[in-house]
Design a protein around this motif. Structure first.
Motif, short mmCIF file in Angstrom:
data_model
loop_
_atom_site.label_atom_id
_atom_site.label_comp_id
_atom_site.label_asym_id
_atom_site.label_seq_id
_atom_site.Cartn_x
_atom_site.Cartn_y
_atom_site.Cartn_z
N GLY A 129 0.78 -1.22 0.00
CA GLY A 129 0.00 0.00 0.00
C GLY A 129 0.81 1.27 0.00
O GLY A 129 0.24 2.37 0.06
N GLU A 130 2.15 1.18 -0.08
CA GLU A 130 3.01 2.37 -0.08
C GLU A 130 3.96 2.30 -1.27
O GLU A 130 5.16 2.03 -1.11
CB GLU A 130 3.79 2.46 1.22
N PRO A 131 3.48 2.56 -2.47
CA PRO A 131 4.30 2.35 -3.67
C PRO A 131 5.52 3.25 -3.76
O PRO A 131 6.45 2.94 -4.52
CB PRO A 131 3.31 2.64 -4.81
N ASP A 132 5.55 4.34 -3.02
CA ASP A 132 6.70 5.25 -3.10
C ASP A 132 7.70 5.06 -1.97
O ASP A 132 8.70 5.78 -1.90
CB ASP A 132 6.21 6.71 -3.10
N ALA A 133 7.45 4.09 -1.09
CA ALA A 133 8.33 3.88 0.07
C ALA A 133 9.28 2.72 -0.19
O ALA A 133 8.98 1.78 -0.93
CB ALA A 133 7.49 3.60 1.32
N ALA A 134 10.43 2.80 0.44
CA ALA A 134 11.41 1.71 0.34
C ALA A 134 11.17 0.71 1.46
O ALA A 134 10.82 1.10 2.58
CB ALA A 134 12.83 2.27 0.45
N PRO A 135 11.32 -0.58 1.18
CA PRO A 135 11.12 -1.58 2.24
C PRO A 135 12.23 -1.50 3.28
O PRO A 135 13.40 -1.30 2.95
CB PRO A 135 11.15 -2.91 1.48
N ALA A 136 11.86 -1.68 4.54
CA ALA A 136 12.83 -1.67 5.64
C ALA A 136 13.17 -3.10 6.01
O ALA A 136 12.28 -3.92 6.27
CB ALA A 136 12.26 -0.93 6.84
N ALA A 137 14.45 -3.42 6.07
CA ALA A 137 14.90 -4.78 6.36
C ALA A 137 14.68 -5.13 7.83
O ALA A 137 14.70 -4.26 8.71
CB ALA A 137 16.37 -4.93 6.02
N CYS A 138 14.47 -6.41 8.08
CA CYS A 138 14.45 -6.93 9.45
C CYS A 138 15.87 -6.78 10.02
O CYS A 138 16.82 -7.33 9.45
CB CYS A 138 14.02 -8.39 9.44
N PRO A 139 16.05 -6.05 11.13
CA PRO A 139 17.41 -5.82 11.66
C PRO A 139 18.16 -7.12 11.97
O PRO A 139 19.37 -7.21 11.74
CB PRO A 139 17.15 -5.00 12.94
N GLU A 140 17.45 -8.11 12.48
CA GLU A 140 18.10 -9.37 12.80
C GLU A 140 18.61 -10.07 11.54
O GLU A 140 19.65 -10.75 11.57
CB GLU A 140 17.14 -10.29 13.56
N ALA A 141 17.88 -9.91 10.42
CA ALA A 141 18.32 -10.50 9.16
C ALA A 141 19.59 -9.83 8.66
O ALA A 141 20.53 -10.48 8.18
CB ALA A 141 17.22 -10.41 8.11
N VAL A 142 19.64 -8.50 8.75
CA VAL A 142 20.84 -7.76 8.35
C VAL A 142 22.03 -8.18 9.19
O VAL A 142 23.13 -8.42 8.68
CB VAL A 142 20.59 -6.24 8.47
N LYS A 143 21.82 -8.30 10.49
CA LYS A 143 22.90 -8.69 11.41
C LYS A 143 23.40 -10.09 11.07
O LYS A 143 24.62 -10.35 11.06
CB LYS A 143 22.39 -8.65 12.85
N ALA A 144 22.48 -11.00 10.76
CA ALA A 144 22.87 -12.38 10.43
C ALA A 144 23.74 -12.41 9.18
O ALA A 144 24.74 -13.13 9.13
CB ALA A 144 21.63 -13.24 10.24
N VAL A 145 23.38 -11.63 8.16
CA VAL A 145 24.16 -11.61 6.92
C VAL A 145 25.55 -11.04 7.18
O VAL A 145 26.56 -11.57 6.70
CB VAL A 145 23.43 -10.79 5.83
N ARG A 146 25.63 -9.97 7.94
CA ARG A 146 26.92 -9.33 8.19
C ARG A 146 27.84 -10.21 9.03
O ARG A 146 29.07 -10.11 8.90
CB ARG A 146 26.71 -7.97 8.87
N GLU A 147 27.27 -11.07 9.86
CA GLU A 147 28.09 -11.91 10.73
C GLU A 147 28.29 -13.32 10.19
O GLU A 147 28.95 -14.14 10.83
CB GLU A 147 27.45 -11.98 12.12
N ALA A 148 27.75 -13.61 9.00
CA ALA A 148 27.80 -14.97 8.46
C ALA A 148 29.19 -15.33 7.95
O ALA A 148 30.00 -14.47 7.59
CB ALA A 148 26.78 -15.11 7.33
N ASP A 149 29.45 -16.62 7.92
CA ASP A 149 30.64 -17.15 7.23
C ASP A 149 30.34 -17.43 5.77
O ASP A 149 31.22 -17.34 4.90
CB ASP A 149 31.10 -18.45 7.90
#
Length: 320
Positions: A173-193
């Motif tokens: 319902g917000e075609p002009d807005a950018a999606p906000a990532a799940c913080p835990e998902a971002v943290k997992a990617v940055r800390e992954a092997d």
């Protein structure tokens, strides 16, 4: 042989289920980061009626990582009601997740609670904590084959008879807005092997992760080994006529700064290996061609074969 590697798998649906089934043979430290743009079937109904995250792909990821202690709950989660009433077509796991999402009002807490119920080895996280809408630029739908039409909705994009050129994501319902990532998902990617992209519906399950700005940056900047697992066959509608190398070219078009370390493809699905190697090389990757399809089901990955291919690729790329 099992590794102590922290692995993050990005995707959704059956493709993510395949990669998770393989990864659990290698390590217990697996995090699934799941797309949340589904608008069809049971998930779409619950999303429209309750305004919640679509639970279907999240449920499949939980089932793929469930352990022995979830031997009763795991098949129950996958059971669908029959008949013609209000519950017809709903998977029990979708309803349980919908209930947890309403009661806890926190998608991460709801998924962690469901993971305890299923004795999940690893973790399942949503790509974003609010439902998303997907839209695509598609050609080949008009008399003028070059005319571009905009198709909206995951199911519509996945089943279009035209050729998808590019996709976009935004909060519902917000075609002009950018999606906000799940913080835990971002943290997992940055800390992954290791970070794994694919297999799965390329435009509606794999690429969406790269259209969430914070998640995109995490995938590009992480020190993890990045691996792409290609699909076994083109998906009717979404990637009809796509060669294996075309999948990599589309990946590059949506994330030009992304570098990849390894590309895994089924040897029987690649008609011109040199073309794939060149496309992989443009991303900085080496190519592994193995037989990873299930016997008698060339459209499905065999978890053990895929695990063996991943093991070899990671051993060489990481020098272990």
């Amino acid at each position: 042989m099992r590794y102590g590697l922290k692995v993050v798998a990005l995707g959704g649906g059956r493709g993510l289920h395949a990669s998770l089934s393989a990864l659990r043979l290698l390590t217990d430290e697996v995090t699934a980061v799941v797309t949340v743009a589904d608008d069809g079937g049971s998930s779409g109904r619950l999303r429209r009626e309750l305004g919640l995250l679509p639970p279907g792909d999240l449920r499949k990821a939980l089932a793929a990582l469930s352990g022995a202690g979830g031997s009763t709950w795991a098949p129950l989660f996958e059971h669908r009601f029959g008949g013609t009433g209000a519950l017809a077509g709903h998977a029990i796991g979708n309803l349980v997740l919908a209930g947890l999402l309403e009661v806890l009002d926190d998608p991460v807490a709801a998924l962690d609670e469901a993971a305890r119920l299923l004795d999940v080895r690893g973790r399942v996280l949503p790509m974003c904590t609010e439902p998303l809408d997907i839209e695509a630029d598609v050609v080949g739908l008009d008399e003028d084959v070059a005319a571009v039409r905009r198709i909206r909705g995951q199911v519509a994009v996945a089943t279009t008879p035209g050729q998808v050129r590019r996709i976009r994501l935004h909060p519902a319902g917000e075609p002009d807005a950018a999606p906000a990532a799940c913080p835990e998902a971002v943290k997992a990617v940055r800390e992954a092997d290791v970070v794994l992209l694919g297999p799965g519906s390329w435009f509606t399950s794999v690429l969406p992760h790269l259209l969430v700005p914070e998640l995109h940056e995490a995938v590009v900047e992480t020190a993890a080994t990045r691996v792409v697992v290609l699909n076994l066959v083109p998906q009717p509608g979404e990637t009809s006529g796509f060669s294996p190398e075309r999948h990599l070219q589309v990946l590059c078009e949506h994330a030009p700064r992304l570098r990849v370390d390894a590309v895994i493809a089924d040897a029987d699905s690649v008609s011109i290996p040199d073309r794939l190697r060149r496309a992989a090389g443009a991303l900085g990757a080496r190519t592994w061609l193995d037989r990873v399809a299930a016997k008698g089901a060339p459209e499905r990955h065999d978890p053990s074969a895929l695990a063996d291919s991943l093991r070899r690729a990671l051993a060489e790329v990481r020098g272990t």
